[in-house]
Write a protein that holds these residues in place. Structure first.
Motif, PDB file in Angstrom:
ATOM      1  N   ASN A 159     138.784  -2.066  43.034  1.00  0.00           N
ATOM      2  CA  ASN A 159     139.984  -2.730  43.556  1.00  0.00           C
ATOM      3  C   ASN A 159     139.983  -4.180  43.090  1.00  0.00           C
ATOM      4  N   HIS A 186     144.297  -7.114  48.329  1.00  0.00           N
ATOM      5  CA  HIS A 186     144.362  -6.404  49.611  1.00  0.00           C
ATOM      6  C   HIS A 186     143.578  -5.103  49.550  1.00  0.00           C
ATOM      7  N   ALA A 187     143.109  -4.650  50.729  1.00  0.00           N
ATOM      8  CA  ALA A 187     142.426  -3.351  50.796  1.00  0.00           C
ATOM      9  C   ALA A 187     143.424  -2.251  50.409  1.00  0.00           C
ATOM     10  N   ASP A 197     129.583  -2.961  47.799  1.00  0.00           N
ATOM     11  CA  ASP A 197     129.272  -3.718  49.011  1.00  0.00           C
ATOM     12  C   ASP A 197     129.219  -2.696  50.148  1.00  0.00           C
ATOM     13  N   HIS A 237     129.842  -2.663  53.141  1.00  0.00           N
ATOM     14  CA  HIS A 237     130.977  -2.615  54.074  1.00  0.00           C
ATOM     15  C   HIS A 237     132.315  -2.498  53.343  1.00  0.00           C
ATOM     16  N   GLY A 238     132.250  -2.211  52.054  1.00  0.00           N
ATOM     17  CA  GLY A 238     133.469  -2.310  51.229  1.00  0.00           C
ATOM     18  C   GLY A 238     134.348  -1.078  51.209  1.00  0.00           C
ATOM     19  N   TYR A 239     133.841   0.059  51.709  1.00  0.00           N
ATOM     20  CA  TYR A 239     134.640   1.287  51.628  1.00  0.00           C
ATOM     21  C   TYR A 239     134.451   2.076  52.906  1.00  0.00           C
ATOM     22  N   ASP A 240     135.548   2.228  53.640  1.00  0.00           N
ATOM     23  CA  ASP A 240     135.431   2.898  54.923  1.00  0.00           C
ATOM     24  C   ASP A 240     136.673   3.750  55.150  1.00  0.00           C
ATOM     25  N   ASN A 277     138.035  -2.144  49.929  1.00  0.00           N
ATOM     26  CA  ASN A 277     138.292  -3.587  50.028  1.00  0.00           C
ATOM     27  C   ASN A 277     138.567  -4.206  48.656  1.00  0.00           C
ATOM     28  N   PRO A 278     139.201  -5.379  48.645  1.00  0.00           N
ATOM     29  CA  PRO A 278     139.372  -6.076  47.369  1.00  0.00           C
ATOM     30  C   PRO A 278     138.006  -6.409  46.764  1.00  0.00           C
ATOM     31  N   THR A 295     135.893  -4.758  45.133  1.00  0.00           N
ATOM     32  CA  THR A 295     134.861  -3.768  45.453  1.00  0.00           C
ATOM     33  C   THR A 295     135.034  -2.548  44.546  1.00  0.00           C
TER      34      THR A 295
END
Ligand code: GLC
Length: 576
Positions: free
Chosen positions: A538, A542-543, A557, A559-562, A567-568, A570
């Motif tokens: 990305n 923005h996410a 990261d 915490h970057g993909y949920d 996320n940006p 990432t």
């Protein structure tokens, strides 16, 4: 395990800059015994090969790219037996080894140049040494020209490090000779005359000298520069986007014959010996000419390194490189960092308050040129992007290079006092160009002492910033979200997942997803019985909700993909 037919088609190569890796002798400058002590670290990282920047005897006026003897080892770095030991250690760990070779120029301390100076033309034009530097009647090995009775430079060529590319030669008593020698780089680096068969024969000997010692390949310095246009015409004004071939000292057709000659030398050996070209040649089709079947095996993909943080431009760059190299049937050799360019974590960091982020960042990457190094940057964003792009790079088909410290997410260091700076581009321009010292600062290994374990405590040749306390390899070992852990995980997976790595003949190598403009998304199709892998980066602000399913293999990261939301800045690897 490497899977491609030829190991070099998908190898991950790690660049070591010997002055800055590890200092066993504790004199403030790295050395080969220091590198040997890090072989377990290199093995654990998961790379396939090491490339060592020049280790040759040198006055170090361009950090070793000014060679005074091509068949020995710089005493600061160690002895010949140290390098033999390093070759052994690396091979013992299952790693290959490339060394650097610098054929465009020697140091002015090289015996050929010294000999030429000792024999100015008026003494005896027939003495062989004199003919080595020139196409003129005098020196023979280097390029010397006489012009205007010695009153001015022979033409308008400029040195990469700033100022004219010609320097008037003085004789041993310091008197001007009326002759000028060419130095495309520093004035301590006189260019060789590659039309001279003696120069060619001598380099063939040097290649064999090191191949016989067991090295697996050479990185060829300035591979696009060794032939100069006939007659030394003035350089036309080069406008941005022009192919470099318009410049009479870059990318001349005559040089390909020399690479064909070198290839024959490499082909004398078993197992296979390999070249990687440093050729700053654009567009991609010109670059691919260096990689034809009877020339060099691989060459750095600098358009990829130079590409700004822009999805469309990155996709186009990747596409163009793959297409151009496919014609030559050569792998693409991805690279994001080396000892000549700003660290990726700084390059990709937006300038605070600037609306011109993309353009200004793109300009910072040319050798010897730099952008606004005093500007405030958002280094957190820069690091996130550097990590994201590292994962993207490692998912692309072909070979890839990692520069020492890139696996730690190091930033460019600007806070270096002028009297400690050593890059000739800084010195020649009186500091107008900040130069490349900032990516050459010694590696922080641990927090055991003031030099972060680089040595036993002697101040390092370039100062390390305090902020690196948090970035030492030892700190990062124990953090599963660190850049070091990410790099190790990515390299491990790259070996396990048969879809990644080299090219195959039976499946398309890379299939783009047509997605939102901010996403760079592609699939590496299944092969050799393994699963297909999707890589999504990305690049927007923005996410983004991804519409693809798939098991998460790795995220740049933690915490970057949920829940499908990326996320940006990432990248995620998914099964496809
Ligand atoms: C290459 C090297 C660079 C050096 C120059 C002159 O571009 O990578 O570090 O200064 O050649 O040898």
């Amino acid at each position: 395990m490497l899977r491609a037919k030829d190991w070099w088609r998908e190898a991950v190569v790690y660049q070591i800059y010997p002055r800055s890796y590890a200092d066993a002798s504790n004199d403030g400058i790295g050395d080969i015994p220091g590198i040997r002590s890090k072989v377990p670290y290199l093995k654990a990282l998961g790379i396939d090969a090491v490339w060592l920047s020049p280790h040759y005897p040198s006055p170090m006026l361009d950090a070793g790219y000014d060679v005074s003897n091509y068949r020995d080892v710089e005493p600061i770095f160690g002895k010949l037996e140290d390098i033999e030991g390093l070759i052994n250690d690396l091979h013992g760990a299952g790693l290959k080894m490339f060394i650097d070779i610098v054929p465009n120029h020697t140091s002015w301390d090289h015996p050929w140049f010294k000999e030429a100076i000792a024999n100015p033309p008026e003494n005896d034009p027939s003495v062989p040494a004199k003919a080595r530097y020139a196409d003129g009647p005098w020196a023979k090995y280097h390029l010397l020209r006489g012009q205007n009775g010695g009153k001015s430079e022979p033409n308008n060529w400029e040195s990469v490090f700033g100022g004219p590319a010609w320097h008037e030669l003085n004789d041993l008593t310091g008197n001007p000779t009326g002759w000028w020698y060419l130095h495309i780089f520093d004035k301590s680096q006189p260019d060789l005359d590659w039309t001279n068969e003696e120069v060619r024969a001598d380099f063939r000997q040097t290649l064999r000298f090191w191949f016989d010692k067991g090295i697996d390949g050479f990185r060829i310095d300035v591979a696009h520069g060794i032939a100069k246009a006939d007659g030394y015409p003035d350089c036309p004004e080069i406008t941005e986007g022009d192919p470099t071939s318009k410049n009479p000292y870059w990318d001349q057709d005559a040089l390909h014959e020399i690479w064909r000659d070198w290839r024959k030398v490499a082909d004398e050996y078993e197992p296979q010996r390999v070249f990687v070209a440093e050729a700053w040649v654009f567009p991609a089709e010109r670059n691919a000419r260096y990689l034809r079947a009877d020339e060099l095996h691989t060459g750095f993909n600098f358009p990829f390194l130079k590409c700004p943080w822009d999805t469309a431009k990155l996709r186009e760059t990747i596409d163009m490189s793959l297409k151009a190299n496919a014609i030559a049937q050569a792998p693409t050799t991805w690279v994001l960092e080396n000892h000549d360019v700003w660290r990726a974590a700084t390059r990709y960091a937006p300038v605070t308050g600037s609306t011109e982020e993309i353009e200004s960042n793109a300009r910072q990457m040319n050798l010897g040129r730099d952008g606004d190094w005093k500007a405030q940057r958002d280094l957190e964003v820069g690091l996130a992007r550097a990590r994201a792009n590292l994962l993207t790079m490692l998912a692309l088909p072909g070979s890839a290079y990692i520069y020492q410290g890139q696996e730690l997410g190091l930033n460019e260091v600007f806070d270096i006092p002028a009297d400690m700076r050593q890059d000739p581009s800084f010195i020649t321009t009186g500091g107008k160009l900040v130069g490349r010292d900032g990516c050459r600062v010694p590696i922080p290994w641990d927090n055991s002492n003031d030099t972060f374990g680089f040595n036993a405590g002697t101040p390092t040749w370039l100062p390390q910033p305090d902020s690196w306390k948090k970035l030492t390899a030892a700190e990062q070992e124990s953090d599963k979200n660190s850049t070091l852990s990410l790099t190790r995980n990515a390299l491990k997976l790259r070996k396990e997942l048969s879809a990644l790595g080299g090219l195959t003949e039976d499946v398309a190598d890379l299939v783009w997803d047509e997605t939102d403009n901010d996403l760079l998304s592609f699939v590496r199709p299944a092969r050799l019985g393994g699963r297909a892998v999707r890589c999504v980066m990305n690049m927007g602000k923005h996410a983004q909700k991804l519409t693809f399913g798939g098991e998460v293999l790795l995220v740049s990261d933690e915490h970057g993909y949920d829940d499908g939301l990326l996320n940006p800045d990432t990248t995620v690897w998914l099964t496809a």
